[in-house]
Design a protein around this motif. Structure first.
Motif, PDB file in Angstrom:
ATOM      1  N   LEU A 178       4.719  -9.049   6.008  1.00 48.98           N
ATOM      2  CA  LEU A 178       4.464  -8.836   7.239  1.00 48.98           C
ATOM      3  C   LEU A 178       4.381  -7.173   7.057  1.00 48.98           C
ATOM      4  O   LEU A 178       3.555  -6.447   7.945  1.00 48.98           O
ATOM      5  CB  LEU A 178       5.401  -9.343   7.952  1.00 48.98           C
ATOM      6  CG  LEU A 178       5.168 -10.818   8.473  1.00 48.98           C
ATOM      7  CD1 LEU A 178       6.335 -11.705   9.252  1.00 48.98           C
ATOM      8  CD2 LEU A 178       3.886 -11.185   9.141  1.00 48.98           C
ATOM      9  N   ALA A 179       5.394  -6.378   6.810  1.00 48.56           N
ATOM     10  CA  ALA A 179       5.491  -5.157   6.841  1.00 48.56           C
ATOM     11  C   ALA A 179       4.236  -4.411   5.987  1.00 48.56           C
ATOM     12  O   ALA A 179       3.828  -3.373   6.795  1.00 48.56           O
ATOM     13  CB  ALA A 179       7.017  -4.625   6.197  1.00 48.56           C
ATOM     14  N   GLY A 180       4.203  -4.771   4.958  1.00 45.97           N
ATOM     15  CA  GLY A 180       2.684  -4.393   4.326  1.00 45.97           C
ATOM     16  C   GLY A 180       1.624  -4.492   4.944  1.00 45.97           C
ATOM     17  O   GLY A 180       0.919  -3.593   5.140  1.00 45.97           O
ATOM     18  N   TRP A 181       1.497  -5.800   5.590  1.00 40.33           N
ATOM     19  CA  TRP A 181       0.040  -5.955   6.364  1.00 40.33           C
ATOM     20  C   TRP A 181       0.056  -4.847   7.667  1.00 40.33           C
ATOM     21  O   TRP A 181      -0.550  -4.202   7.794  1.00 40.33           O
ATOM     22  CB  TRP A 181       0.072  -7.230   6.920  1.00 40.33           C
ATOM     23  CG  TRP A 181      -0.902  -7.750   7.847  1.00 40.33           C
ATOM     24  CD1 TRP A 181      -1.664  -6.975   8.419  1.00 40.33           C
ATOM     25  CD2 TRP A 181      -0.667  -9.061   8.425  1.00 40.33           C
ATOM     26  NE1 TRP A 181      -2.522  -7.951   9.192  1.00 40.33           N
ATOM     27  CE2 TRP A 181      -2.015  -8.901   9.359  1.00 40.33           C
ATOM     28  CE3 TRP A 181      -0.155 -10.132   8.344  1.00 40.33           C
ATOM     29  CZ2 TRP A 181      -2.351 -10.086  10.121  1.00 40.33           C
ATOM     30  CZ3 TRP A 181      -0.559 -11.484   9.051  1.00 40.33           C
ATOM     31  CH2 TRP A 181      -1.766 -11.334   9.912  1.00 40.33           C
ATOM     32  N   ALA A 182       1.257  -4.688   8.300  1.00 41.95           N
ATOM     33  CA  ALA A 182       1.626  -3.985   9.485  1.00 41.95           C
ATOM     34  C   ALA A 182       1.120  -2.182   9.002  1.00 41.95           C
ATOM     35  O   ALA A 182       0.455  -1.756   9.594  1.00 41.95           O
ATOM     36  CB  ALA A 182       2.846  -4.009  10.220  1.00 41.95           C
ATOM     37  N   LEU A 183       1.798  -2.097   7.894  1.00 42.74           N
ATOM     38  CA  LEU A 183       1.676  -0.546   7.512  1.00 42.74           C
ATOM     39  C   LEU A 183      -0.003  -0.345   6.913  1.00 42.74           C
ATOM     40  O   LEU A 183      -0.519   0.595   7.388  1.00 42.74           O
ATOM     41  CB  LEU A 183       2.645  -0.486   6.306  1.00 42.74           C
ATOM     42  CG  LEU A 183       4.196   0.001   6.703  1.00 42.74           C
ATOM     43  CD1 LEU A 183       4.921  -0.071   5.125  1.00 42.74           C
ATOM     44  CD2 LEU A 183       4.040   1.289   7.358  1.00 42.74           C
ATOM     45  N   LEU A 184      -0.488  -1.339   6.296  1.00 42.43           N
ATOM     46  CA  LEU A 184      -2.057  -1.135   5.751  1.00 42.43           C
ATOM     47  C   LEU A 184      -2.852  -0.965   7.097  1.00 42.43           C
ATOM     48  O   LEU A 184      -3.738  -0.504   7.155  1.00 42.43           O
ATOM     49  CB  LEU A 184      -2.128  -2.383   4.975  1.00 42.43           C
ATOM     50  CG  LEU A 184      -2.096  -2.194   3.279  1.00 42.43           C
ATOM     51  CD1 LEU A 184      -2.434  -3.513   2.550  1.00 42.43           C
ATOM     52  CD2 LEU A 184      -2.956  -0.929   3.102  1.00 42.43           C
TER      53      LEU A 184
END
Lengths: 270, 232
Positions: free
Chosen positions: B209-215
């Motif tokens: 989720l964090a990676g998705w939000a950052l991307l």
């Protein structure tokens, strides 16, 4: 700083506001940009300041510190004059107190605590001038700096311009009111319909302001020097357009014999 | 850059534009936490999702407060990149203030309860940490959406409002269970769901989720930077 084939338009389908501008501003020089309303003076100045980016071409070797005085200072901000200038000094990486000398010098001290929205047009224009000078600019761009200034403050502009050029900075200034009399050594650029032309040589300034009967300046030929195959065309222009007209005529290869007050034209139409 | 962010934050707070979004934040939080108490992870997950649109709106308001000519003056003073970054920094600081308010809001309302024994629910401390993460992820997406709806990009008022409203609605619609293209929106709804499943989500899920939000945020801000380059 150089303009290298600079083309600019405000939107993809809009007409070009500036077409293929080629020009150089030398350090320590003053350039006055002349031209009628809507010719693209503000656009050219904003390209020079780095506010706008050229659509084609490039502006190269812009000095690191640029001061830009916009045509109209954005006074709709919830700050006092001194609060605004101190904040802008900090934005420039200076201590807030760097604003104080300019407040004094531009006569803003009585209005220091006044909200920007309550300032008169001329006083707001001075705040606009002060924010551009907080850090000594390598390039100072002045868009109609005389607008709204009273007679006492008008002399400030040439003084400040002389200080910036004296310190090795370049100054670019637009003017449509014939105030350039105060900038004697300025180069003149002429903008018409987005085309930029440089006047062939620095024009003697103050032509518009010269009083009737004053002798022509050195270097100007007198009416007596008209050659046999020349004709003399007398032209009447509005006072504030006189400088622009002289520059335009010279740029087209004509010789301007002199400028005089209307009262001096004693001859009635023959 | 920090001085410019400070100047913009002060300008926003003094302009009185903060009032409307502040009322919206209080309404959202009181509706969310005013009912029956929930486990902290679930309560905070939905508070983050509900505040997403308000956080994006605050970002747009912060970026739009100063007149266009003042934004250009700032650009001349510090350069285009730092001028844009200072605007986002000011919005982020104010957004963090809203997130802090959202984290504290359940206390007066009694909106969170301790985990039920034997239910496998995460402890209150873990639930609060998950809540912090959910709000930060929502803030990232909201900053990017708010920036794209700012006047510096859209030039006129109506297109800016359209971008903000459409983006907020799509974030909810595309985030629904069974969405065909959930990756087009920031993972606000997915985070809220992951936090309300009873047990604490696995570390892999949280990282995803964090990676998705950052991307998503990086892609949207890259688009923002590109659009700002040609516009003053």
């Amino acid at each position: 700083m150089r303009f290298e084939g600079v083309w600019f338009r405000y939107a993809r389908r809009a007409p070009w506001a500036l077409r293929g501008a080629e020009a150089t501003v030398e350090a320590g020089r003053t350039v006055v940009v002349l031209g009628p309303n809507g010719a693209g003076k503000s656009t050219l100045l904003q390209l020079a300041a780095g506010v706008l980016r050229p659509v084609r071409g490039a502006v190269r070797d812009r000095p690191a510190v640029v001061g830009w005085v916009p045509e109209r200072f954005p006074a709709a901000q919830p700050f006092t004059a001194i609060g605004y200038l101190r904040a802008m000094a900090q934005v420039r990486g200076l201590p807030p107190a760097a604003a104080d000398p300019w407040v004094e010098r531009l006569g803003l001290a009585p209005h220091a605590g006044t909200a920007l929205t309550d300032l008169s047009k001329g006083t707001a224009q001075k705040v606009g001038l002060a924010q551009a000078l907080l850090a000594p600019p390598g390039l100072l761009v002045l868009d109609e700096p005389w607008e709204g200034l009273d007679a006492a403050s008008r002399t400030l502009v040439p003084e400040i311009v002389a200080e910036v050029t004296g310190g090795g900075g370049a100054v670019l200034v637009s003017d449509h009111r014939g105030e350039i009399a105060g900038l004697p050594d300025a180069e003149h650029w002429l903008l018409t319909d987005g085309e930029l032309r440089q006047a062939p040589e620095p024009c003697p300034s103050a032509t518009a302001g010269r009083a009737a009967g004053e002798p022509p300046r050195a270097g100007e030929r007198t009416a007596g020097e008209v050659a046999a195959d020349d004709v003399v065309v007398e032209v009447v222009v509005r006072r504030h357009e006189a400088d622009a007209a002289v520059v335009r005529l010279r740029a087209s290869g004509h010789r301007v014999l002199g400028v005089r007050e209307r009262s001096a034209t004693a001859e009635e139409p023959r | 850059m920090i001085a410019l962010a400070r100047m913009r934050t002060a300008g926003f707070l003094r302009s009185g534009r903060a009032l409307a979004p502040l009322v919206a934040v209080l309404v959202v939080l009181s509706v969310l936490h005013g009912g029956a108490a929930s486990p902290p992870a679930s309560a905070y997950g939905y508070s983050a999702a509900a505040l997403f649109a308000v956080l994006a709106w605050i970002t747009k308001l912060v970026l739009d407060t100063e007149p266009d000519v003042q934004r250009r003056l700032a650009r001349v003073a510090v350069g285009g990149l730092r001028e844009a970054a200072a605007g986002l920094l000011a919005a982020a600081v104010l957004g963090l203030g809203v997130c802090l308010l959202a984290m504290l809001a359940p206390i007066p309302f009694g909106g969170i309860r301790s985990p039920l024994p034997g239910s496998g629910e995460p402890s209150t401390a873990v639930g609060v940490l998950l809540g912090v993460l959910a709000h930060l992820l929502a803030l990232l997406g909201a900053l990017a959406l708010g920036a794209l709806s700012g006047r510096a990009v859209t030039r006129r008022v109506l297109p800016g409002v359209a971008v903000l409203v459409t983006g907020s609605v799509l974030t909810v619609v595309l985030g629904l269970r069974g969405s065909i293209a959930p990756w087009l929106a920031p993972p606000v709804m997915a985070t809220a769901r992951a936090l309300s499943e009873g047990t604490a989500p696995a570390a892999g899920v949280l990282l995803g989720l964090a990676g998705w939000a950052l991307l998503w945020c990086a892609a949207a801000l890259a688009l923002y930077a590109r659009l700002r380059r040609g516009r003053s």
